[in-house]
Write a protein that holds these residues in place. Structure first.
Motif, PDB file in Angstrom:
ATOM      1  N   GLN A  11       0.845  -1.191   0.000  1.00  0.00           N
ATOM      2  CA  GLN A  11       0.000   0.000   0.000  1.00  0.00           C
ATOM      3  C   GLN A  11       0.880   1.240   0.000  1.00  0.00           C
ATOM      4  O   GLN A  11       1.839   1.327   0.754  1.00  0.00           O
ATOM      5  CB  GLN A  11      -0.914   0.006   1.229  1.00  0.00           C
ATOM      6  N   PHE A  12       0.537   2.189  -0.869  1.00  0.00           N
ATOM      7  CA  PHE A  12       1.236   3.463  -0.951  1.00  0.00           C
ATOM      8  C   PHE A  12       0.343   4.562  -0.370  1.00  0.00           C
ATOM      9  O   PHE A  12      -0.854   4.593  -0.643  1.00  0.00           O
ATOM     10  CB  PHE A  12       1.538   3.820  -2.414  1.00  0.00           C
ATOM     11  N   THR A  13       0.927   5.476   0.394  1.00  0.00           N
ATOM     12  CA  THR A  13       0.217   6.650   0.884  1.00  0.00           C
ATOM     13  C   THR A  13       0.392   7.763  -0.145  1.00  0.00           C
ATOM     14  O   THR A  13       1.520   8.068  -0.546  1.00  0.00           O
ATOM     15  CB  THR A  13       0.770   7.103   2.248  1.00  0.00           C
ATOM     16  N   LEU A  14      -0.710   8.339  -0.589  1.00  0.00           N
ATOM     17  CA  LEU A  14      -0.671   9.359  -1.634  1.00  0.00           C
ATOM     18  C   LEU A  14      -0.694  10.756  -1.026  1.00  0.00           C
ATOM     19  O   LEU A  14      -1.536  11.050  -0.177  1.00  0.00           O
ATOM     20  CB  LEU A  14      -1.873   9.185  -2.568  1.00  0.00           C
ATOM     21  N   PRO A  15       0.223  11.626  -1.465  1.00  0.00           N
ATOM     22  CA  PRO A  15       0.189  13.002  -0.959  1.00  0.00           C
ATOM     23  C   PRO A  15      -1.067  13.723  -1.454  1.00  0.00           C
ATOM     24  O   PRO A  15      -1.640  13.367  -2.480  1.00  0.00           O
ATOM     25  CB  PRO A  15       1.460  13.639  -1.528  1.00  0.00           C
ATOM     26  N   GLU A  16      -1.465  14.736  -0.734  1.00  0.00           N
ATOM     27  CA  GLU A  16      -2.699  15.457  -1.047  1.00  0.00           C
ATOM     28  C   GLU A  16      -2.673  16.071  -2.442  1.00  0.00           C
ATOM     29  O   GLU A  16      -3.685  16.128  -3.131  1.00  0.00           O
ATOM     30  CB  GLU A  16      -2.930  16.544   0.002  1.00  0.00           C
ATOM     31  N   GLU A  17      -1.509  16.549  -2.882  1.00  0.00           N
ATOM     32  CA  GLU A  17      -1.405  17.205  -4.187  1.00  0.00           C
ATOM     33  C   GLU A  17      -1.328  16.218  -5.362  1.00  0.00           C
ATOM     34  O   GLU A  17      -1.292  16.626  -6.521  1.00  0.00           O
ATOM     35  CB  GLU A  17      -0.210  18.174  -4.215  1.00  0.00           C
ATOM     36  N   ALA A  18      -1.340  14.926  -5.096  1.00  0.00           N
ATOM     37  CA  ALA A  18      -1.289  13.917  -6.158  1.00  0.00           C
ATOM     38  C   ALA A  18      -2.551  13.959  -7.009  1.00  0.00           C
ATOM     39  O   ALA A  18      -3.657  13.973  -6.482  1.00  0.00           O
ATOM     40  CB  ALA A  18      -1.121  12.534  -5.564  1.00  0.00           C
TER      41      ALA A  18
END
Length: 194
Positions: free
Chosen positions: A142-149
């Motif tokens: 699982q990858f955590t996505l930054p808000e600006e992605a």
């Protein structure tokens, strides 16, 4: 009886070696790379919380860090904060199975690279794998996505082809043990955005 046994076992043997890292690398090197400009990539929409499967052999190929790789380009749903990737092993036998090690390129709204992510597991402790209900082996990360992605490109590192990865294999009868799988570029992977 001997012919019947051979007829039944031969397809299993052939399917277990059909995706060798060497043949995958030859196929990959013979494919034309596209999309040197990230802005030219077409990104597909995917619904949140929906697991979608992709065959990497049927995906376009691009150069990533001077190495070719098949890739999947997805437009991130607005409220998604995580990307789960399910990498399914190729082959009928654990001893000859191959596996794709997924990586993720994250882009902002102008399709500029924000981050390059790799799974967090340390290989020396073994990649955690699971058997599904049908007995098929897969690796999940699982990858955590930054808000600006805004855009996601999932790919593999073909420079890892033919390298061994230790897995922590959990058998169906309980317990676990360390096994070795060979990394490759083509496999079925599932992606779910949460």
């Amino acid at each position: 009886m001997k012919k019947l046994a051979t007829a039944l076992i031969l397809p299993l043997f052939l399917s277990s070696c059909a995706n060798s890292p060497e043949s995958d690398l030859v196929k990959l090197n013979n494919r034309t790379a596209c999309c040197s400009d990230l802005k030219s990539i077409t990104f597909v929409a995917q619904q949140p919380k929906q697991l979608t499967y992709f065959d990497l052999e049927k995906q376009p190929v691009r150069l990533f860090n001077e190495a070719k790789s098949p890739f999947i380009a997805i437009k991130k749903p607005h409220n998604s904060r995580f990307a789960q990737v399910f990498s399914h092993a190729n082959g009928a036998f654990i001893q000859t199975a191959t596996l794709v090690y997924p990586q993720l390129l994250i882009l902002d709204k102008s399709k500029q690279v924000i981050k390059h992510l790799k799974p967090y597991e340390a290989w020396e402790y073994g990649l955690p794998t699971t058997l599904d209900l049908d007995g098929n082996l897969y690796y999940k990360t699982q990858f955590t996505l930054p808000e600006e992605a805004k855009y996601l490109i999932f790919y593999t590192d073909s420079s890892l082809n033919n390298k061994k990865a230790t897995i922590n294999w959990r058998s169906q009868v309980g317990g676990s043990e360390y096994r070795h799988l060979t990394l490759t570029s083509f496999a079925k992977i599932g992606i779910k955005l949460l």
